[in-house]
Design a protein around this motif. Structure first.
Motif, PDB file in Angstrom:
ATOM      1  N   MET A   1       0.839  -1.174   0.000  1.00  0.00           N
ATOM      2  CA  MET A   1       0.000   0.000   0.000  1.00  0.00           C
ATOM      3  C   MET A   1       0.883   1.236   0.000  1.00  0.00           C
ATOM      4  O   MET A   1       1.965   1.228   0.563  1.00  0.00           O
ATOM      5  N   ASN A   2       0.386   2.280  -0.632  1.00  0.00           N
ATOM      6  CA  ASN A   2       1.111   3.535  -0.696  1.00  0.00           C
ATOM      7  C   ASN A   2       0.537   4.537   0.295  1.00  0.00           C
ATOM      8  O   ASN A   2      -0.677   4.628   0.455  1.00  0.00           O
ATOM      9  N   ILE A   3       1.414   5.281   0.925  1.00  0.00           N
ATOM     10  CA  ILE A   3       1.024   6.370   1.803  1.00  0.00           C
ATOM     11  C   ILE A   3       1.535   7.653   1.155  1.00  0.00           C
ATOM     12  O   ILE A   3       2.716   7.759   0.836  1.00  0.00           O
ATOM     13  N   GLY A   4       0.663   8.620   0.943  1.00  0.00           N
ATOM     14  CA  GLY A   4       1.061   9.869   0.302  1.00  0.00           C
ATOM     15  C   GLY A   4       1.121   9.713  -1.199  1.00  0.00           C
ATOM     16  O   GLY A   4       0.809   8.662  -1.754  1.00  0.00           O
ATOM     17  N   LYS A   5       1.540  10.781  -1.861  1.00  0.00           N
ATOM     18  CA  LYS A   5       1.659  10.762  -3.318  1.00  0.00           C
ATOM     19  C   LYS A   5       3.093  10.455  -3.707  1.00  0.00           C
ATOM     20  O   LYS A   5       4.032  10.994  -3.128  1.00  0.00           O
ATOM     21  N   ILE A   6       3.238   9.586  -4.706  1.00  0.00           N
ATOM     22  CA  ILE A   6       4.557   9.222  -5.202  1.00  0.00           C
ATOM     23  C   ILE A   6       4.613   9.603  -6.676  1.00  0.00           C
ATOM     24  O   ILE A   6       3.824   9.111  -7.478  1.00  0.00           O
TER      25      ILE A   6
ATOM     26  N   HIS B   1      -3.219  -3.410  12.296  1.00  0.00           N
ATOM     27  CA  HIS B   1      -4.252  -4.259  12.873  1.00  0.00           C
ATOM     28  C   HIS B   1      -5.613  -3.718  12.466  1.00  0.00           C
ATOM     29  O   HIS B   1      -5.822  -2.508  12.428  1.00  0.00           O
ATOM     30  N   CYS B   2      -6.547  -4.625  12.186  1.00  0.00           N
ATOM     31  CA  CYS B   2      -7.915  -4.229  11.879  1.00  0.00           C
ATOM     32  C   CYS B   2      -8.518  -3.603  13.140  1.00  0.00           C
ATOM     33  O   CYS B   2      -8.410  -4.163  14.231  1.00  0.00           O
ATOM     34  N   VAL B   3      -9.156  -2.447  12.986  1.00  0.00           N
ATOM     35  CA  VAL B   3      -9.716  -1.766  14.154  1.00  0.00           C
ATOM     36  C   VAL B   3     -10.996  -2.426  14.642  1.00  0.00           C
ATOM     37  O   VAL B   3     -11.412  -2.203  15.777  1.00  0.00           O
ATOM     38  N   GLN B   4     -11.602  -3.282  13.821  1.00  0.00           N
ATOM     39  CA  GLN B   4     -12.845  -3.928  14.224  1.00  0.00           C
ATOM     40  C   GLN B   4     -12.608  -5.293  14.859  1.00  0.00           C
ATOM     41  O   GLN B   4     -13.105  -5.561  15.942  1.00  0.00           O
ATOM     42  N   CYS B   5     -11.834  -6.157  14.210  1.00  0.00           N
ATOM     43  CA  CYS B   5     -11.639  -7.512  14.738  1.00  0.00           C
ATOM     44  C   CYS B   5     -10.268  -7.719  15.374  1.00  0.00           C
ATOM     45  O   CYS B   5     -10.053  -8.705  16.060  1.00  0.00           O
ATOM     46  N   GLY B   6      -9.329  -6.829  15.143  1.00  0.00           N
ATOM     47  CA  GLY B   6      -8.022  -6.912  15.768  1.00  0.00           C
ATOM     48  C   GLY B   6      -7.004  -7.791  15.068  1.00  0.00           C
ATOM     49  O   GLY B   6      -5.891  -7.968  15.561  1.00  0.00           O
ATOM     50  N   LYS B   7      -7.342  -8.354  13.905  1.00  0.00           N
ATOM     51  CA  LYS B   7      -6.402  -9.208  13.183  1.00  0.00           C
ATOM     52  C   LYS B   7      -5.196  -8.398  12.729  1.00  0.00           C
ATOM     53  O   LYS B   7      -5.326  -7.261  12.305  1.00  0.00           O
ATOM     54  N   LYS B   8      -4.025  -9.037  12.789  1.00  0.00           N
ATOM     55  CA  LYS B   8      -2.823  -8.406  12.277  1.00  0.00           C
ATOM     56  C   LYS B   8      -2.774  -8.630  10.777  1.00  0.00           C
ATOM     57  O   LYS B   8      -3.018  -9.736  10.294  1.00  0.00           O
ATOM     58  N   VAL B   9      -2.491  -7.566  10.051  1.00  0.00           N
ATOM     59  CA  VAL B   9      -2.488  -7.623   8.599  1.00  0.00           C
ATOM     60  C   VAL B   9      -1.047  -7.634   8.111  1.00  0.00           C
ATOM     61  O   VAL B   9      -0.266  -6.745   8.462  1.00  0.00           O
ATOM     62  N   PRO B  10      -0.656  -8.646   7.306  1.00  0.00           N
ATOM     63  CA  PRO B  10       0.720  -8.703   6.806  1.00  0.00           C
ATOM     64  C   PRO B  10       0.934  -7.704   5.676  1.00  0.00           C
ATOM     65  O   PRO B  10      -0.010  -7.242   5.042  1.00  0.00           O
ATOM     66  N   GLY B  11       2.171  -7.404   5.435  1.00  0.00           N
ATOM     67  CA  GLY B  11       2.505  -6.544   4.310  1.00  0.00           C
ATOM     68  C   GLY B  11       3.162  -5.256   4.745  1.00  0.00           C
ATOM     69  O   GLY B  11       3.119  -4.871   5.907  1.00  0.00           O
ATOM     70  N   GLY B  12       3.778  -4.612   3.802  1.00  0.00           N
ATOM     71  CA  GLY B  12       4.478  -3.374   4.078  1.00  0.00           C
ATOM     72  C   GLY B  12       3.814  -2.197   3.387  1.00  0.00           C
ATOM     73  O   GLY B  12       2.851  -2.352   2.643  1.00  0.00           O
ATOM     74  N   LEU B  13       4.360  -1.038   3.622  1.00  0.00           N
ATOM     75  CA  LEU B  13       3.860   0.191   3.041  1.00  0.00           C
ATOM     76  C   LEU B  13       4.979   0.865   2.261  1.00  0.00           C
ATOM     77  O   LEU B  13       6.156   0.620   2.500  1.00  0.00           O
ATOM     78  N   LYS B  14       4.599   1.732   1.324  1.00  0.00           N
ATOM     79  CA  LYS B  14       5.568   2.491   0.548  1.00  0.00           C
ATOM     80  C   LYS B  14       5.199   3.961   0.589  1.00  0.00           C
ATOM     81  O   LYS B  14       4.031   4.316   0.642  1.00  0.00           O
TER      82      LYS B  14
ATOM     83  N   LYS C   1       3.431  11.513   9.196  1.00  0.00           N
ATOM     84  CA  LYS C   1       3.088  10.926  10.497  1.00  0.00           C
ATOM     85  C   LYS C   1       1.591  11.040  10.777  1.00  0.00           C
ATOM     86  O   LYS C   1       0.967  10.095  11.268  1.00  0.00           O
ATOM     87  N   ILE C   2       0.998  12.174  10.423  1.00  0.00           N
ATOM     88  CA  ILE C   2      -0.442  12.364  10.619  1.00  0.00           C
ATOM     89  C   ILE C   2      -1.233  11.396   9.751  1.00  0.00           C
ATOM     90  O   ILE C   2      -2.173  10.746  10.214  1.00  0.00           O
ATOM     91  N   GLU C   3      -0.845  11.287   8.472  1.00  0.00           N
ATOM     92  CA  GLU C   3      -1.546  10.387   7.552  1.00  0.00           C
ATOM     93  C   GLU C   3      -1.410   8.932   7.977  1.00  0.00           C
ATOM     94  O   GLU C   3      -2.379   8.164   7.936  1.00  0.00           O
ATOM     95  N   LEU C   4      -0.228   8.521   8.414  1.00  0.00           N
ATOM     96  CA  LEU C   4      -0.015   7.148   8.865  1.00  0.00           C
ATOM     97  C   LEU C   4      -0.839   6.851  10.114  1.00  0.00           C
ATOM     98  O   LEU C   4      -1.477   5.803  10.205  1.00  0.00           O
ATOM     99  N   ASP C   5      -0.871   7.776  11.068  1.00  0.00           N
ATOM    100  CA  ASP C   5      -1.677   7.591  12.278  1.00  0.00           C
ATOM    101  C   ASP C   5      -3.157   7.450  11.942  1.00  0.00           C
ATOM    102  O   ASP C   5      -3.851   6.582  12.477  1.00  0.00           O
ATOM    103  N   ASN C   6      -3.657   8.301  11.054  1.00  0.00           N
ATOM    104  CA  ASN C   6      -5.060   8.223  10.641  1.00  0.00           C
ATOM    105  C   ASN C   6      -5.358   6.907   9.929  1.00  0.00           C
ATOM    106  O   ASN C   6      -6.407   6.298  10.133  1.00  0.00           O
TER     107      ASN C   6
END
Length: 67
Positions: free
Chosen positions: A1-6, A20-33, A45-50
Motif C-alpha cells: 500500500m502507498n502512503i502519500g503521493k509518489i 491491525h484491523c480496528v474492528q476484529c483486531g487481526k494483524k495484517v501482513p505486508g508493508g507500506l511504501k 506521520k499524521i496520515e499514517l496515524d489516521n
C-alpha cells in the motif's frame, strides 16, 4: 500500500508498520511504501496515524459494505 503521493521518477521507501484491523483486531501482513521526500515529515506521520486508526481488514470491510 502507498502512503502519500509518489511521483513517477521519485525514489520510494518501503517500511513495515504494525497494522491491525480496528474492528476484529487481526494483524495484517505486508508493508507500506512512500516517497523519500515525504517520509518522516509531519504530514506523513499524521496520515499514517489516521490510516492505522481507520484500517479495516478485507473481511470487516466487506461486512461493512453489506450492512
Amino acid at each position: 500500500m502507498n502512503i502519500g503521493k509518489i511521483s513517477k521518477n521519485e525514489k520510494t521507501i518501503k517500511f513495515e508498520a504494525e497494522i491491525h484491523c480496528v474492528q476484529c483486531g487481526k494483524k495484517v501482513p505486508g508493508g507500506l511504501k512512500t516517497s523519500e521526500k515525504y517520509y518522516h515529515t509531519k504530514e506523513f506521520k499524521i496520515e499514517l496515524d489516521n490510516f492505522l486508526k481507520k484500517y479495516l481488514c478485507g473481511i470487516c470491510r466487506d461486512k461493512k459494505r453489506r450492512d
